[in-house]
Design an enzyme around this catalytic site. Structure first.
Site, mmCIF file in Angstrom:
data_model
loop_
_atom_site.group_PDB
_atom_site.id
_atom_site.type_symbol
_atom_site.label_atom_id
_atom_site.label_comp_id
_atom_site.label_asym_id
_atom_site.label_seq_id
_atom_site.Cartn_x
_atom_site.Cartn_y
_atom_site.Cartn_z
ATOM 1 N N HIS A 18 17.075 -0.385 -15.854
ATOM 2 C CA HIS A 18 17.719 -1.638 -16.013
ATOM 3 C C HIS A 18 18.242 -2.369 -14.803
ATOM 4 C CE1 HIS A 18 19.061 1.421 -19.002
ATOM 5 N NE2 HIS A 18 18.494 0.630 -20.092
ATOM 6 N N HIS A 69 26.508 -11.503 -22.164
ATOM 7 C CA HIS A 69 27.773 -11.388 -22.475
ATOM 8 C C HIS A 69 28.144 -12.489 -23.617
ATOM 9 C CE1 HIS A 69 32.277 -10.270 -22.666
ATOM 10 N NE2 HIS A 69 32.080 -11.320 -22.402
ATOM 11 N N THR A 82 28.332 -1.884 -24.973
ATOM 12 C CA THR A 82 29.854 -1.271 -24.524
ATOM 13 C C THR A 82 30.781 -2.269 -24.989
ATOM 14 O OG1 THR A 82 28.856 -0.484 -22.487
ATOM 15 C CG2 THR A 82 31.202 -0.693 -22.358
ATOM 16 N N SER A 83 30.537 -3.489 -24.703
ATOM 17 C CA SER A 83 31.731 -4.599 -25.156
ATOM 18 C C SER A 83 31.903 -4.831 -26.581
ATOM 19 C CB SER A 83 31.446 -6.048 -24.682
ATOM 20 O OG SER A 83 31.333 -7.017 -25.367
ATOM 21 N N ARG A 104 26.518 -0.606 -15.926
ATOM 22 C CA ARG A 104 25.006 -0.686 -15.131
ATOM 23 C C ARG A 104 25.100 -1.589 -14.132
ATOM 24 N NH1 ARG A 104 22.451 -0.838 -21.360
ATOM 25 N NH2 ARG A 104 22.318 1.086 -21.491
ATOM 26 N N ASP A 127 34.542 -11.739 -13.623
ATOM 27 C CA ASP A 127 33.821 -10.919 -14.445
ATOM 28 C C ASP A 127 33.934 -11.766 -15.992
ATOM 29 O OD1 ASP A 127 32.862 -8.197 -15.632
ATOM 30 O OD2 ASP A 127 34.616 -8.545 -16.850
ATOM 31 N N ALA A 128 32.607 -11.486 -16.709
ATOM 32 C CA ALA A 128 32.452 -12.390 -17.883
ATOM 33 C C ALA A 128 33.486 -11.617 -18.927
ATOM 34 C CB ALA A 128 30.945 -12.232 -18.219
ATOM 35 N N GLY A 129 33.637 -10.463 -18.935
ATOM 36 C CA GLY A 129 34.531 -9.828 -20.005
ATOM 37 C C GLY A 129 35.849 -10.239 -19.797
#
Lengths: 575, 575
Positions: free
Chosen positions: B217, B399, B442-443, B540, B553-555
């Site tokens: 990836h 995301h 994961t999210s 990743r 960070d997008a999260g």
């Protein structure tokens, strides 16, 4: 693009070596390609397939129980030589005759036809079925002119299964012909591919655009459009193929059809599956019964981004053969019965020819032939890069490499034969054989024929008079014209015809050989230069052939260079 | 690049549909993936594999007789949700327990572990063997941290064959562990791949250069060099893998080894064969016996140009299982015995939960939860493109899509549950389940856990006091910290920790919920913005993670947006 290679000229041979090393359970290497490593039924028909390298799993990956008996593996995108086809066929032969089957391209037709003649002359019944499934390459009225693409697989598969079922040669031919008649394919491409060592792709498609109907070596397509959605491509594929039902199929509804959605290299599996989801829906809505479909890479073009759809309209006989078990390196289906023992090892040395008796005059001429070939080798080595560069404008850029492979092999063979006391005919014959065998493709076959034609005029016993030499060149001209090109097609014929005509004319007018040849060579040089004003008309023309205006034809240039080299050799010999 | 798709968000689902349509002879679709369409031996262990889409033939192409019993198929390069894994496992279960086996990636571990807990809780014995074959991803001392790449195939193959041979769950686990211990892989890459709809590749390698050890990836490699010759690459592969023999293998000479030369997408077959020719020679020279090698595409990364070599050090038991017949869509070997009948159809509706009794106060809180989720959905829809853009800087740009898929499913589930009279705990639980199941990765798992943790604190019967809410958020924080990220890793944890701590602090200090939440949300917003000064540390991470400096960070950003949205809902509810 192709990134992993050692010497570009060795690529195809090394790929074959690695393929065989990885797949010994299925295949064994022979001169010119591979045959099954497992035993076949004595007396059964041998299905021999083949073509250029760069299309894996076609062609070597399709050799094994229930599939082909042998595959002749040519250079990159170039036909195997007739010697390769003959060698593989003799090794694959089980005593039941040979079916030669391959995609319909000029170079392949040339070499497989020649091999067929030779095999028949050696007492091996041989038939041919060329594959013509690509609907984009000619109209239905001219189906025999169409190219073979992913439909190769359907014909190979059912012909091989028919052989396994005990069909004789005529019956296997009938099944293969019916399968070809009932197979239709249609493809698109998004990018070209680059051959090992090439700086530029073989052809290009603008970013975001799609070439519709483009061939697997970049042959011209029908049109260019924006890339559609996956569903849009599925509709284009299905609509195009349903617009031309094969003879004997009245309507699509109710028919049973094997479906192949083929990836050409870098359109990947997930994309193919998204397209297939829609194809499955569209065909089902039309009342078509899909039988054992295949979605994957079956006939590729290196890492070209593209895909094609194949519909194979079944009847009961064809469906039975399509569904039959098979076990090849790259295509496996069902459970193949255990095979007792390995294949017989055929003698691979049976091609060494005896040297016929010769006269001292002919041996003297033979020595001059060796000198001339050595000089030609020097010329070709010196000009190989330039010939490649010229060829890359409208072709695949391998002309220099092909000529080098050919002339190097010819010099070795000529030296060997001359050393063994062969006359001029035998030396030219064996040199021509070696040239053709090692170079492959169309150009290899033409040069092999040309050398043999000159040799036949010289004989192994008579002195090599200037009249015999002119006759030999004229006979080489006729031989090459028989392959179909005419003056004005931007091929070596544009040089050969005026060269031969001038040579004959001047010799008939009483000129010495040296003077006549030099005059003819100058005509050849001018003729080669003049090909820069022509457009290519035959063979594997590229989509943007008009780009070649302003550049001469590589085959014409190499012929002209060779006539000048020989002029020098003849002048030296006189002095 | 990926060119053929319809809606990018539907790509993975449509690919699965097409895959199943083309391969009904082997697989059947169930919720979350595929299982064998043919019957398996009652009482045998079910081998369930899986991972993100984009790696075909991994994972669906490896399901069939003699290979896996089922595969959970996630979104593109994203883990399947635990619900998907659980569903596929329940459908694949033959009464002999389940082995979960997959490549070692954080998101997959998260979801497969959760599924294992659930399956065990339902009385299905379940064990896990993660695959850690990529020597480039961690040192031998930390083999458990290594990634799984093409070595997936060896572990799946022998575990499945062991199940077929009648091994029980513990025995199958032992075989799979031994196979993983004896499998080593090493890969290189020349280009990245682009996901459907993406304008840019996921990562890039400079033209003419080779990333050594890069993951499938785009995870960081070891180094970057000029592209070597094919022989040079063969030497690099062989030298690297022979430098680390597995425990129990004293020396290479005399060992029997299964070899896989795997293409990642657009390094094509002929190139692989040229490399393999040299690998075969090098290993043979070392006295290694090569057993049933594979050269082809077995674990891909869309059309990424790259290749890897896997050595699987056999013993007698492993060799027997490696050589055993199997028949899957993309991997077939030998003759598989005819199977009597199709697989049982397991009930796919057994996941509908009963709604527990609830108090009027909790139902009122549940209604507010629905309102909040609807508002969050609005916020996410509005910001999805921007979240995708931020994520693409150092991640895979999905995301926004993942959050949309999750929150849409959560709102539907929450409305449905609330409409049926569920209390706050049940509404949050079912919403979290739906979020995780639909979003995957994961999210998705983190958000699913977070919602459930808040629900558990609220209960279905008690009033939703501000203290309970703060406790719920703190409990969600603990749950998420358990997954391994800490403050400073540039993840949502950088926002969640100060948000939760501020909320608890302010509520303990006597603030109203509305004031405390607003204060905490402002802290969250500042914390999200501050992540732009951090480097990513877990998951990743991409080779050029430092590019993300300057971008938050997008999260973290989506969590901060959600806390502000809820602050607005709470203020509205008070007024």
């Amino acid at each position: 693009m192709t990134r992993l290679y050692n010497e570009p000229t060795d690529f195809a041979d090394e790929a074959t070596d690695g393929f065989v090393a990885a797949n010994k359970r299925w295949v064994r290497k022979v001169h010119g390609g591979v045959v099954r490593s497992t035993a076949s039924t004595p007396g059964s028909v041998a299905v021999v397939i083949g073509g250029g390298s760069g299309h894996y799993p076609a062609f070597g990956g399709l050799v094994g129980q229930g599939l082909a008996h042998g595959a002749a593996l040519g250079n990159l995108f170039a036909s195997p030589s007739w010697q390769q086809v003959r060698s593989v066929s003799k090794s694959a032969n089980n005593g039941g005759g040979v079916l030669l089957s391959y995609g319909n391209y000029a170079g392949d037709v040339l070499n497989f036809d020649r091999a067929q003649e030779k095999l028949r002359a050696e007492g091996i019944p041989t038939q041919t079925v060329t594959i013509t499934d690509d609907v984009a390459s000619a109209s239905k009225d001219e189906k025999h002119k169409r190219r073979g693409i992913a439909g190769d697989l359907t014909v190979f598969k059912v012909a091989s299964a028919a052989s396994d079922a005990g069909y004789d040669l005529d019956q296997v031919v009938a099944v293969a012909q019916k399968a070809n008649e009932r197979t239709r394919s249609f493809g698109v491409a998004f990018t070209g591919c680059s051959l090992p060592g090439a700086d530029e792709p073989l052809f290009t498609v603008p970013e975001g655009r799609m070439a519709v109907g483009l061939g697997i070596h970049g042959e011209p397509g029908i049109s260019e459009t924006d890339i559609p959605t996956a569903n849009g491509l599925a509709e284009l594929f299905v609509d195009t193929l349903l617009a031309e039902l094969p003879d004997g199929v009245e309507q699509a509804a109710g028919q049973r059809v094997a479906v192949i959605l083929n990836g050409l290299g870098s359109v990947k599996y997930e994309e193919l599956f998204v397209v297939y989801a829609k194809i499955d829906q569209l065909l089902t809505e039309k009342g078509i019964e899909i039988v054992e479909p295949e979605v994957g890479e079956l006939v590729t073009s290196f890492d070209m981004a593209g895909a094609s759809l194949t519909l194979f309209w079944l009847d009961d006989e064809l469906e039975g053969f399509w569904s039959a078990p098979c076990d090849a390196p790259a295509y496996k289906k069902g459970a193949v019965a255990e095979v007792a023992g390995a294949a017989d090892i055929h003698d691979e040395d049976d091609f060494a020819a005896a040297i016929p008796d010769s006269s001292p005059e002919s041996r003297e001429a033979a020595a001059l032939v060796v000198t001339a070939l050595e000089a030609i080798k020097g010329t070709i080595d010196e000009n190989a890069d330039e010939l490649g560069r010229i060829d890359a404008v409208a072709g695949d850029g391998d002309h220099g490499i092909g000529m080098q492979r050919g002339v190097h092999a010819a010099v070795d063979a000529a030296r060997d034969a001359s050393g063994k006391g062969a006359g001029a005919e035998t030396v030219l014959n064996l040199a021509g054989d070696a040239w053709s065998d090692r170079a492959g493709g169309t150009s290899g076959a033409l040069w092999g024929s040309a050398l043999a034609a000159v040799g036949a005029a010289l004989t192994d016993t008579e002195p090599a008079s200037r009249h015999r030499i002119a006759e030999g060149v004229a006979s080489a001209k006729s031989e090459i014209l028989d392959f179909g090109a005419t003056v004005g097609d931007k091929t070596m014929v544009d040089v050969l015809v005026p060269f031969s005509d001038t040579l004959t004319e001047r010799i008939d007018a009483g000129d010495t050989l040296v003077d006549a040849w030099k005059a003819a060579a100058d005509v050849a040089t001018a003729a080669a230069d003049a090909t820069k004003d022509l457009l290519p008309k035959m063979g594997r023309a590229r989509p943007h052939a008009e780009k070649s205006l302003g550049t001469p034809d590589a085959g014409a240039v190499s012929l002209a260079l060779i006539t000048q080299t020989i002029a020098g050799v003849l002048a030296d010999a006189r002095s």
